[in-house]
Every structure is written in structure tokens, then in C-alpha cells.
Design a protein around this motif. Structure first.
Motif, PDB file in Angstrom:
ATOM      1  N   ASP A   1      79.732  62.302  56.835  1.00 49.84           N
ATOM      2  CA  ASP A   1      80.553  63.076  55.906  1.00 49.84           C
ATOM      3  C   ASP A   1      80.677  62.439  54.530  1.00 49.84           C
ATOM      4  O   ASP A   1      81.309  63.021  53.634  1.00 49.84           O
ATOM      5  N   ASN A   2      80.135  61.238  54.346  1.00 48.58           N
ATOM      6  CA  ASN A   2      80.208  60.607  53.029  1.00 48.58           C
ATOM      7  C   ASN A   2      79.284  61.321  52.036  1.00 48.58           C
ATOM      8  O   ASN A   2      78.268  61.906  52.422  1.00 48.58           O
ATOM      9  N   THR A   3      79.652  61.258  50.758  1.00 52.20           N
ATOM     10  CA  THR A   3      78.936  61.998  49.723  1.00 52.20           C
ATOM     11  C   THR A   3      78.590  61.088  48.546  1.00 52.20           C
ATOM     12  O   THR A   3      79.083  59.963  48.444  1.00 52.20           O
ATOM     13  N   GLU A   4      77.777  61.610  47.640  1.00 49.31           N
ATOM     14  CA  GLU A   4      77.480  60.906  46.394  1.00 49.31           C
ATOM     15  C   GLU A   4      78.771  60.668  45.610  1.00 49.31           C
ATOM     16  O   GLU A   4      78.928  59.639  44.943  1.00 49.31           O
ATOM     17  N   GLU A   5      79.698  61.621  45.686  1.00 52.81           N
ATOM     18  CA  GLU A   5      80.972  61.479  44.988  1.00 52.81           C
ATOM     19  C   GLU A   5      81.785  60.312  45.543  1.00 52.81           C
ATOM     20  O   GLU A   5      82.507  59.635  44.795  1.00 52.81           O
ATOM     21  N   ASP A   6      81.663  60.057  46.836  1.00 54.33           N
ATOM     22  CA  ASP A   6      82.336  58.893  47.425  1.00 54.33           C
ATOM     23  C   ASP A   6      81.765  57.601  46.847  1.00 54.33           C
ATOM     24  O   ASP A   6      82.508  56.657  46.559  1.00 54.33           O
ATOM     25  N   ILE A   7      80.443  57.550  46.699  1.00 54.29           N
ATOM     26  CA  ILE A   7      79.802  56.378  46.097  1.00 54.29           C
ATOM     27  C   ILE A   7      80.253  56.229  44.645  1.00 54.29           C
ATOM     28  O   ILE A   7      80.568  55.120  44.184  1.00 54.29           O
TER      29      ILE A   7
END
Length: 408
Positions: free
Chosen positions: A359-365
Motif C-alpha cells: 500500500d505504500n506509494t511514491e507520495e509516501d517516499i
């Protein structure tokens, strides 16, 4: 409202909605005991055996070779104790590595106090065990080699197939703890040349409290931990955790269906995270092997900072990470894995582990890269550590991409 980002998937994963749905059926209507002969019991038995088939298929095993346990720790203990005591008339020597999970290390150390001889092999700066070191450690008394498939703290993937081939040539039983690798990279018992293999449900979006031990047919192994009923073909006494088993089976099925796609996605996120952290923040080193590592795993040592301070600061910003194994997070001692890799105590104290999930995203990074540099800057400004003492870059410092001089 604080943004929430979960970066601790090596500690545990959220349960997949489809797994929850499957489990709920066996928490409500299908509540029978699988050992009962009536309709309710046989309905539960059928579901347990279907789950066993799913787990076996995920690792290329026969369903009869799968024993359900309460998790990875129990499975590790069962594997090691079962082999050690069953084969004691053939020898008393066990080989393992310095970077194993404590479920393995503490078990073999306990056996060392009961008449067994234990060899704990060193690792290189990446946390990798050498096949040559394994070969050199074997004696005519060696009955078991137990080396993890992938390290939980630094993500390094071990040369298990090569070690397994060596063990088979020498007639030695071989166990691997695949808790971290199962569901993330291919795990096939024949290709890995293993006789026993450990997995856990809550690392692959399944429930906590359930795991499994693979025992190859014909392996000299006898249960030594529990005495009780005839469950699991006399290999693990106690009423089966039916909802947990169903959940593990479904989680394994989903992991196999989505592994290739998820691994590619998580590798892309991981590589971006590693690249930008090491570019944007000074005096930080990647720990673990740069390429032979789990697709979702990035771990670092930040010099001049305590890891706990970083974790608390990240948590205040809504980011959940860890400093290593969840099983030792309450310890004030630096990671035994990092110390075995030759990282100095004062640097090892500044470790954090970022483990990504589906569920992790580029936005999380993006968010992590936004909040992490100011946290590091603030904590370093408060640090009592001497930043003016320098030492020449050595193998112990491998992974530092900032300069040719590191400081402690």
C-alpha cells in the motif's frame, strides 16, 4: 491531521481484506474442531487441508510435509530441537550464522549448554555468510546447518541454494528461516536444497499467531517440544488454530499471485528511497547488500545520532519505522547483526530500517524525504558525539557514499 505512513512491514503487515473475509467464516459459522468426526468438525478439517495445500504449493512442497505452528519462533525451535535430539546418536555439532534471528541464535545457544557443539559463522560487511566458511566449519559430527534465507534487519539474501547443495553432498540436514523472504521472492524447497523451512503468516498480510514448518519427507526429525494429542500427524500437539490456518493459506495464495508485480513495484520505491537518502543526507550508509537484498527493504546507519531519537521524531511526523528486529526493539544494546557486520557500536546505535509494503506509494517516499533531512539536522545539532574525529574509509564503512572520510 497528521499524515500516517507505515514503513515497518518486516515487523508485521496489515491483514489483507480477503484474508479477513476468509477467516471470519471460520470465526462465526464454521467453528468446528478439525479433529471431530461430525459434520462441523469435518467441514473445518476440509478447510485446514485446503489451506495446507495452498501453503505447500507456494514453496513447491507436498502438503503432507507442512506442519502448522503458532509462528516463526515455534517453527524455528521445532526444526532445530527436532533435528538435534533425533540425530544425537550421529553427532552433536550445529552450524549457524552470527546474524540469525534470536529464535535461531538463542535456540542453538541453549543446545550448546546441553552437550551440543555450536559454530557461529561470521559474515562479511554486507551481512553475507560465505559458503566456503560453511564448508570449512563442517566436521564428522555435524548434524545440522541452519542459515536464514534473508536477514530481517538489513535485507541481505543469503546463498541458501549453494549452502543447501553443500549440506546435501555431506549428508547434513539443512534448515532455513524464510520468514522474511517468503511471499517477497521465490522460495522453492527443491531449488533451495533445504530439508526444513520456516514461514510466518503476519509477514505476508496474514494473521499473527500462525506459521508453518516444512519438513522434507524422510528427514530424521521428531517433535520434542510438546506432548499431547495426535494433531498434525503426531508432529504438533494441540487443537489447530483453524481461522489462523485458513488465513495463512489465503495469504500464501495471494502472495504467489501478486509476487512478481509487487516485487517490481517495491524495488522501484526502495531504490529511489536508497538513492535519495544517501544523496540528500551526509554521513549515512546503506547497510546490507546493495543488490542481493529483499525488494522492499532499505536500512541505514546515520552517524552522530541515536536510532530511537530518529524513530520518535519520525513517529511525531506520522511515519512508522524501526531500528531493526521488532523482537529486540526494547533492548538498549546495538543490533547484533550490525556488530557482526563490523559496524562500530556508536554507528550501529544510529540505525533505522524502512520496509515497504503493497500500500505504500511514491507520495509516501516524497513525504519521508521531506521530513527526514530536517530531523537528522536537528538531532545532529543536539548530539554529544564528536563529529571532528575522523577515520579512514575501510571495509567496515562500506556503504558510505558521501565522502572518502567518515566520522565517529
Amino acid at each position: 491531521m497528521t499524515r500516517r505512513v507505515y514503513f515497518d512491514h518486516s515487523a508485521t503487515t496489515p491483514v489483507h481484506p480477503e484474508v479477513v473475509e476468509e477467516m471470519c467464516r471460520f470465526l462465526k459459522d464454521n467453528f468446528g474442531n478439525p479433529t471431530s468426526l461430525h459434520y462441523f468438525g469435518q467441514k473445518a478439517r476440509k478447510a485446514v487441508e485446503e489451506a495446507r495445500e495452498k501453503v505447500a504449493a507456494a514453496i513447491g512442497a507436498n502438503p503432507a510435509e507442512i506442519v502448522f505452528t503458532s509462528g516463526g519462533t515455534e517453527a524455528d525451535n521445532m526444526a532445530i530441537h527436532g533435528v538435534a535430539y533425533t540425530n544425537r546418536n550421529r553427532g552433536n555439532h550445529i552450524i549457524t550464522s552470527a546474524v540469525e534471528h534470536h529464535a535461531v541464535l538463542n535456540t542453538v545457544k541453549a543446545l550448546g549448554k546441553q552437550g551440543f557443539t555450536v559454530t557461529i559463522l561470521p559474515v562479511d560487511q554486507y551481512g553475507m555468510v560465505s559458503v566456503e566458511d560453511v564448508a570449512a566449519a563442517i566436521t564428522d559430527k555435524t548434524i545440522l546447518i541452519t542459515i536464514m534465507h534473508a536477514n530481517n534487519e538489513v535485507g541481505t539474501i543469503m546463498p541458501i541454494a549453494e549452502i543447501g547443495r553443500l549440506a546435501r553432498e555431506r549428508g547434513i540436514l539443512f534448515h532455513t528461516d524464510a520468514v522474511q523472504s517468503f511471499g517477497k521472492i521465490p522460495v522453492n524447497v527443491d531449488e533451495l536444497n533445504v530439508d526444513l523451512l520456516t514461514i510466518s503468516g503476519h509477514k505476508i498480510y496474514g494473521p499473527k499467531g500462525i506459521g508453518a514448518l516444512y519438513i522434507r519427507k524422510g528427514t530424521r526429525w521428531r517433535q520434542t517440544l510438546f506432548h499431547g494429542g495426535a494433531q498434525e500427524r503426531l508432529r504438533r500437539a494441540g487443537t489447530e488454530n483453524t481461522p489462523g490456518i485458513i488465513g495463512l493459506g489465503k495469504a500464501a495464495e495471494l502472495a504467489m499471485a501478486n509476487m512478481e508485480q509487487e516485487a517490481a513495484y517495491l524495488t522501484r520505491l526502495r531504490d529511489r528511497l536508497i538513492r535519495e537518502v544517501t544523496e540528500k543526507i551526509s554521513h549515512v550508509r546503506l547497510t546490507g547488500h546493495p543488490t542481493k537484498r529483499l525488494p522492499n527493504h532499505a536500512s541505514f546507519c546515520f552517524e552522530f545520532i541515536e536510532g530511537e531519537s530518529m524513530l520518535l521524531s519520525l513517529d511525531l511526523q506520522g511515519i512508522a519505522a524501526s531500528s531493526g528486529s521488532a523482537c529486540t526493539s526494547g533492548s538498549l544494546e546495538p543490533s547484533h547483526v550490525l556488530l557482526a557486520m563490523g559496524i562500530p557500536h556508536e554507528v550501529a546505535h544510529g540505525s533505522i530500517r524502512i520496509t515497504l509494503g503493497r500500500d505504500n506509494t511514491e507520495e509516501d517516499i516524497d513525504y519521508f524525504l521531506e521530513v527526514m533531512p530536517p530531523i537528522v539536522e536537528r538531532l545532529r545539532a543536539m548530539s554529544p558525539l564528536d563529529q571532528e574525529t575522523e577515520f579512514a574509509l575501510s571495509d567496515r564503512c562500506n556503504g558510505c557514499r558521501v565522502s572518502h572520510t567518515c566520522r565517529v
